[in-house]
Design a protein around this motif. Sequence first.
Motif, PDB file in Angstrom:
ATOM      1  N   CYS A  76     -56.126  52.119 -62.812  1.00  0.00           N
ATOM      2  CA  CYS A  76     -55.682  50.750 -62.573  1.00  0.00           C
ATOM      3  C   CYS A  76     -54.177  50.794 -62.381  1.00  0.00           C
ATOM      4  CB  CYS A  76     -56.049  49.857 -63.752  1.00  0.00           C
ATOM      5  SG  CYS A  76     -55.543  48.128 -63.527  1.00  0.00           S
ATOM      6  N   HIS A  77     -53.692  50.142 -61.338  1.00  0.00           N
ATOM      7  CA  HIS A  77     -52.247  50.075 -61.137  1.00  0.00           C
ATOM      8  C   HIS A  77     -51.850  48.709 -60.591  1.00  0.00           C
ATOM      9  CE1 HIS A  77     -53.419  51.352 -57.013  1.00  0.00           C
ATOM     10  NE2 HIS A  77     -52.348  50.676 -56.641  1.00  0.00           N
ATOM     11  N   LEU A  78     -50.579  48.381 -60.778  1.00  0.00           N
ATOM     12  CA  LEU A  78     -50.022  47.154 -60.227  1.00  0.00           C
ATOM     13  C   LEU A  78     -49.615  47.451 -58.789  1.00  0.00           C
ATOM     14  CD1 LEU A  78     -47.758  45.989 -63.189  1.00  0.00           C
ATOM     15  CD2 LEU A  78     -49.964  45.040 -62.503  1.00  0.00           C
ATOM     16  N   VAL A  79     -50.154  46.699 -57.852  1.00  0.00           N
ATOM     17  CA  VAL A  79     -49.865  46.907 -56.439  1.00  0.00           C
ATOM     18  C   VAL A  79     -48.369  46.724 -56.191  1.00  0.00           C
ATOM     19  CG1 VAL A  79     -50.301  46.048 -54.097  1.00  0.00           C
ATOM     20  CG2 VAL A  79     -52.181  46.195 -55.749  1.00  0.00           C
ATOM     21  N   GLY A  80     -47.765  47.722 -55.547  1.00  0.00           N
ATOM     22  CA  GLY A  80     -46.357  47.651 -55.195  1.00  0.00           C
ATOM     23  C   GLY A  80     -45.395  48.072 -56.285  1.00  0.00           C
ATOM     24  N   LYS A  81     -45.913  48.528 -57.424  1.00  0.00           N
ATOM     25  CA  LYS A  81     -45.054  48.959 -58.525  1.00  0.00           C
ATOM     26  C   LYS A  81     -45.373  50.406 -58.881  1.00  0.00           C
ATOM     27  CE  LYS A  81     -44.130  44.464 -60.542  1.00  0.00           C
ATOM     28  NZ  LYS A  81     -44.106  43.662 -61.788  1.00  0.00           N
ATOM     29  N   LEU A  82     -44.579  51.308 -58.350  1.00  0.00           N
ATOM     30  CA  LEU A  82     -44.783  52.726 -58.630  1.00  0.00           C
ATOM     31  C   LEU A  82     -44.611  53.001 -60.119  1.00  0.00           C
ATOM     32  CD1 LEU A  82     -42.815  54.267 -55.644  1.00  0.00           C
ATOM     33  CD2 LEU A  82     -45.283  53.952 -55.862  1.00  0.00           C
ATOM     34  N   GLY A  83     -45.443  53.838 -60.645  1.00  0.00           N
ATOM     35  CA  GLY A  83     -45.346  54.204 -62.059  1.00  0.00           C
ATOM     36  C   GLY A  83     -46.103  53.280 -62.994  1.00  0.00           C
ATOM     37  N   SER A  84     -46.603  52.170 -62.493  1.00  0.00           N
ATOM     38  CA  SER A  84     -47.382  51.242 -63.326  1.00  0.00           C
ATOM     39  C   SER A  84     -48.854  51.546 -63.135  1.00  0.00           C
ATOM     40  CB  SER A  84     -47.082  49.788 -62.939  1.00  0.00           C
ATOM     41  OG  SER A  84     -45.773  49.457 -63.270  1.00  0.00           O
ATOM     42  N   LYS A  85     -49.348  52.513 -63.903  1.00  0.00           N
ATOM     43  CA  LYS A  85     -50.713  52.982 -63.724  1.00  0.00           C
ATOM     44  C   LYS A  85     -51.264  53.541 -65.027  1.00  0.00           C
ATOM     45  CE  LYS A  85     -53.273  56.093 -60.645  1.00  0.00           C
ATOM     46  NZ  LYS A  85     -53.146  57.000 -59.488  1.00  0.00           N
ATOM     47  N   PHE A  86     -52.554  53.344 -65.238  1.00  0.00           N
ATOM     48  CA  PHE A  86     -53.241  54.023 -66.335  1.00  0.00           C
ATOM     49  C   PHE A  86     -54.632  54.393 -65.856  1.00  0.00           C
ATOM     50  CE2 PHE A  86     -54.137  49.512 -67.184  1.00  0.00           C
ATOM     51  CZ  PHE A  86     -55.499  49.522 -67.376  1.00  0.00           C
ATOM     52  N   ARG A  87     -55.316  55.222 -66.623  1.00  0.00           N
ATOM     53  CA  ARG A  87     -56.670  55.638 -66.266  1.00  0.00           C
ATOM     54  C   ARG A  87     -57.537  55.776 -67.502  1.00  0.00           C
ATOM     55  NH1 ARG A  87     -57.495  61.819 -64.522  1.00  0.00           N
ATOM     56  NH2 ARG A  87     -59.392  61.501 -65.683  1.00  0.00           N
ATOM     57  N   THR A  88     -58.834  55.683 -67.255  1.00  0.00           N
ATOM     58  CA  THR A  88     -59.818  55.854 -68.317  1.00  0.00           C
ATOM     59  C   THR A  88     -60.122  57.338 -68.487  1.00  0.00           C
ATOM     60  OG1 THR A  88     -61.744  55.802 -66.876  1.00  0.00           O
ATOM     61  CG2 THR A  88     -60.890  53.666 -67.645  1.00  0.00           C
ATOM     62  N   GLU A  89     -60.915  57.649 -69.474  1.00  0.00           N
ATOM     63  CA  GLU A  89     -61.454  58.994 -69.640  1.00  0.00           C
ATOM     64  C   GLU A  89     -62.602  59.184 -68.646  1.00  0.00           C
ATOM     65  OE1 GLU A  89     -60.401  61.417 -71.749  1.00  0.00           O
ATOM     66  OE2 GLU A  89     -58.750  60.076 -72.297  1.00  0.00           O
ATOM     67  N   VAL A  90     -62.931  60.418 -68.352  1.00  0.00           N
ATOM     68  CA  VAL A  90     -64.066  60.750 -67.487  1.00  0.00           C
ATOM     69  C   VAL A  90     -65.354  60.559 -68.289  1.00  0.00           C
ATOM     70  CG1 VAL A  90     -65.229  62.622 -66.240  1.00  0.00           C
ATOM     71  CG2 VAL A  90     -62.730  62.404 -66.128  1.00  0.00           C
ATOM     72  N   GLN A  91     -66.339  59.936 -67.657  1.00  0.00           N
ATOM     73  CA  GLN A  91     -67.684  59.847 -68.219  1.00  0.00           C
ATOM     74  C   GLN A  91     -68.546  60.809 -67.399  1.00  0.00           C
ATOM     75  OE1 GLN A  91     -68.629  57.805 -70.973  1.00  0.00           O
ATOM     76  NE2 GLN A  91     -66.392  57.847 -71.051  1.00  0.00           N
ATOM     77  N   HIS A  92     -69.115  61.794 -68.043  1.00  0.00           N
ATOM     78  CA  HIS A  92     -69.818  62.859 -67.330  1.00  0.00           C
ATOM     79  C   HIS A  92     -71.268  62.513 -67.005  1.00  0.00           C
ATOM     80  CE1 HIS A  92     -66.541  65.714 -67.609  1.00  0.00           C
ATOM     81  NE2 HIS A  92     -66.329  65.234 -68.822  1.00  0.00           N
ATOM     82  N   SER A 100     -72.434  61.511 -60.944  1.00  0.00           N
ATOM     83  CA  SER A 100     -70.996  61.628 -60.720  1.00  0.00           C
ATOM     84  C   SER A 100     -70.347  61.803 -62.081  1.00  0.00           C
ATOM     85  CB  SER A 100     -70.444  60.374 -60.032  1.00  0.00           C
ATOM     86  OG  SER A 100     -70.838  60.330 -58.682  1.00  0.00           O
ATOM     87  N   HIS A 101     -69.081  62.138 -62.055  1.00  0.00           N
ATOM     88  CA  HIS A 101     -68.272  62.235 -63.274  1.00  0.00           C
ATOM     89  C   HIS A 101     -67.116  61.260 -63.105  1.00  0.00           C
ATOM     90  CE1 HIS A 101     -70.668  65.702 -64.229  1.00  0.00           C
ATOM     91  NE2 HIS A 101     -70.279  66.315 -63.124  1.00  0.00           N
ATOM     92  N   PRO A 102     -67.403  59.946 -63.236  1.00  0.00           N
ATOM     93  CA  PRO A 102     -66.431  58.929 -62.863  1.00  0.00           C
ATOM     94  C   PRO A 102     -65.376  58.618 -63.924  1.00  0.00           C
ATOM     95  CG  PRO A 102     -68.494  57.902 -63.467  1.00  0.00           C
ATOM     96  CD  PRO A 102     -68.719  59.379 -63.544  1.00  0.00           C
ATOM     97  N   TYR A 103     -64.225  58.223 -63.404  1.00  0.00           N
ATOM     98  CA  TYR A 103     -63.163  57.619 -64.206  1.00  0.00           C
ATOM     99  C   TYR A 103     -62.540  56.525 -63.365  1.00  0.00           C
ATOM    100  CZ  TYR A 103     -59.831  60.478 -61.518  1.00  0.00           C
ATOM    101  OH  TYR A 103     -59.097  61.061 -60.515  1.00  0.00           O
ATOM    102  N   CYS A 104     -61.798  55.637 -63.996  1.00  0.00           N
ATOM    103  CA  CYS A 104     -61.201  54.512 -63.296  1.00  0.00           C
ATOM    104  C   CYS A 104     -59.695  54.509 -63.504  1.00  0.00           C
ATOM    105  CB  CYS A 104     -61.799  53.202 -63.817  1.00  0.00           C
ATOM    106  SG  CYS A 104     -61.219  51.723 -62.952  1.00  0.00           S
TER     107      CYS A 104
END
Length: 114
Positions: free
Chosen positions: A27-43, A21-25
């Motif tokens: 993360c967000h705060l439940v119920g708070k739109l716009g509160s999100k970030f992500r990791t880089e893709v690991q190939h 897979s080419h996964p990334y993760c």
Amino acid sequence: TIVGARGLRAAQWPFPSRRKSHPYCTCHLVGKLGSKFRTEVQHSTLEPVWNHEGFFGDFVNGDTLMFEVWDCGLVGRNKHLLGRAMLRSKQFYPRGYSGVEWLKLDCAGHGMLA
């Protein structure tokens, strides 16, 4: 810090024989739109290591973190959910997550223990 994942399923349909897979993760705060970030893709891995630090300026005690691991898919193809896990603030606030075990991903696929 999002450290990594283990035991992910291969999501490279129609090429499951490649077993990667080419996964990334995200993360967000439940119920708070716009509160999100992500990791880089690991190939081309089923055991990605991200060591990604994220920050939420609007976090308050009582919030819940939602982690989702995605496969970015092939160029021009849709992403695939590999699994998700929740972490309630009482499990990590104020001293951080000290769980000995990794979080178990729900929706990881039949028979998968990611």
